[in-house]
Write an enzyme that holds these catalytic residues in place. Sequence first.
Site, PDB file in Angstrom:
ATOM      1  N   LYS A 146      -2.292   0.419  -7.835  1.00 58.35           N
ATOM      2  CA  LYS A 146      -2.226   0.190  -9.278  1.00 58.35           C
ATOM      3  C   LYS A 146      -3.246  -0.544  -9.890  1.00 58.35           C
ATOM      4  O   LYS A 146      -3.689  -0.501 -11.269  1.00 58.35           O
ATOM      5  CB  LYS A 146      -1.141  -0.154  -9.758  1.00 58.35           C
ATOM      6  CG  LYS A 146      -0.643  -0.038 -11.193  1.00 58.35           C
ATOM      7  CD  LYS A 146      -0.260   1.177 -11.595  1.00 58.35           C
ATOM      8  CE  LYS A 146       0.367   1.124 -13.152  1.00 58.35           C
ATOM      9  NZ  LYS A 146       0.417   2.431 -13.443  1.00 58.35           N
TER      10      LYS A 146
ATOM     11  N   MET B 113      -8.344   9.275   8.424  1.00 59.10           N
ATOM     12  CA  MET B 113      -8.978   9.555   7.036  1.00 59.10           C
ATOM     13  C   MET B 113     -10.089  10.836   7.060  1.00 59.10           C
ATOM     14  O   MET B 113     -11.174  10.692   6.274  1.00 59.10           O
ATOM     15  CB  MET B 113      -9.676   8.496   6.477  1.00 59.10           C
ATOM     16  CG  MET B 113      -8.404   7.205   6.223  1.00 59.10           C
ATOM     17  SD  MET B 113      -9.214   5.795   5.707  1.00 59.10           S
ATOM     18  CE  MET B 113     -10.141   5.184   6.993  1.00 59.10           C
TER      19      MET B 113
ATOM     20  N   ASP C  86       0.725  -1.120  -0.166  1.00 54.00           N
ATOM     21  CA  ASP C  86      -0.001   0.007   0.085  1.00 54.00           C
ATOM     22  C   ASP C  86       0.822   1.223  -0.026  1.00 54.00           C
ATOM     23  O   ASP C  86       2.091   1.087   0.596  1.00 54.00           O
ATOM     24  CB  ASP C  86      -0.927   0.099   1.070  1.00 54.00           C
ATOM     25  CG  ASP C  86      -2.109  -0.631   1.140  1.00 54.00           C
ATOM     26  OD1 ASP C  86      -2.373  -1.433  -0.159  1.00 54.00           O
ATOM     27  OD2 ASP C  86      -3.043  -1.039   2.053  1.00 54.00           O
TER      28      ASP C  86
END
Length: 373
Positions: free
Chosen positions: A176, A291, A154
Site C-alpha cells: 500500500k 517471477m 506482503d
Amino acid sequence: MAGPQDVRTYSTELDLAGRRVVVFGGEATVLRHLARLLGTGAEITVVAPAVCPAIEAMAKAGRLRWHARSWQLNDLAYAWYAIASTRGDDAAIAEAAEKQRVFCTRTATEAIRTPAPDHPGPGVALIGAGPGDPDLITVRGRDLLRAADTVLVDRLAPLELLADLRPEVEIIDAAKLPYSRTTAQEQLNELLVDRARAGQFVVRLKGGDPYVFGCGFEEVTACAEAGVPVTVVPGVSSALAAPALAGIPVTYRGMTQEVTIVSGHLVPDQERSLVDWSALGQRKGTLVILMGVTHVARTTELLMRAGRDATTPALVVQDAATRFQRVLTSTLADLAEDCRTHDVTPPAVFVIGPTAGLKVPNVVAQPEPCLSS
C-alpha cells in the site's frame, strides 16, 4: 441476529462452507477477517470503493469477489453472514442486516486490548512465512508473530496467519505504500524503525524466505544502522517447496547435481538484468525461475539459442502450497505457449531440467495439485 460478536469465534461457531459472506470495507484491517474466512469455504464478496493491494490480488486470483463501490442494501441479499469494517457505515449496515436476518459483526467493537504473550520488547522480526500454506511457517516465526504489536505483511505471505492476531494489532499492507518501488522500500524501512523506536515489537511478514529475492537484507540493514534490534527467521522458499509439492525433486542422484535459482522479473536481455542467460543455456542441471511469467517467451528463446535442448522437460507450479495450486508440465520449446493456453498467472515457479520430467505415482502433496499437461 445482527450486533456485536467476537469475530475470532465465528469460523468455529458458524458453518460458512458454500455460504455467501459479505465483507464491507477494504482497508488492511479487514485482512485478519478474510484470513479466517478463506479457510471456511465461504463464498466471499468484498464491497468497498477501494481496497488494499492484498485484497485486490485475491480478487484477481478468484479467491473472492470485489465490488468497487459503496455498500447498498441489496448487497445483503442471500447473504448468510456480514462483516462491517467501514469508516462510518457500520451502524447502518448492522441495522440493515438485522432487518434481513443476516448475522453481522461490526469490527469497531474489537477495542479491548489484551497483553501480548511473552512480549519480546521493542524491535523488529523479519519472518519468512513460507510458500503459501500457513502451516509451513516455522514454529519460531509463528510464536514471534503472535507477540507482534504491528505486522507489515506482503501480499504473497499466507494471510491466514493474520487470523490469530490480537484484535488491537495493527496490520499494514506493505504494498500500500505510495510512490515508486524504491521509494516505497525506503518508507517501509523508516516505518519499521520508527515503530520499534516507539516501543513496539514489529513483525515484517514476507512470503517464502526473506533473503531469496525478498529485500530482506535491505530491511535488516536499515534496522541495524538505526540501532534497532532485529531478528531474522528464515522461511521455506518457494524455489524448493513448489517443485517438491508438485512431486519433483530439484536434484536427483545420477541425473543432476546442481540447481540454479534465478529471478525472471526483468526482460532477460536488457541491461538491468544481472542473469547470464547464455551461460545458463549451456548448463545441464536444474534451473528454477521465480517471477518469470511475464517474460517466459523471451527467457525460453534465449536458453534454447544458447544451447539448451528444446525437448528439455519443463514444469510450472502456480499458487504453490495453496488450495489453488496448479501444475503444468511441458517442454522448454512449448513452455511459453502452454502458459498462454492455460492462462498461467503469478505467483508461479518454473522448473527446467531433467528432473522436471520425472513421474512418480501416488505422490502426496499438501494441498493436492491439479495436474495439467
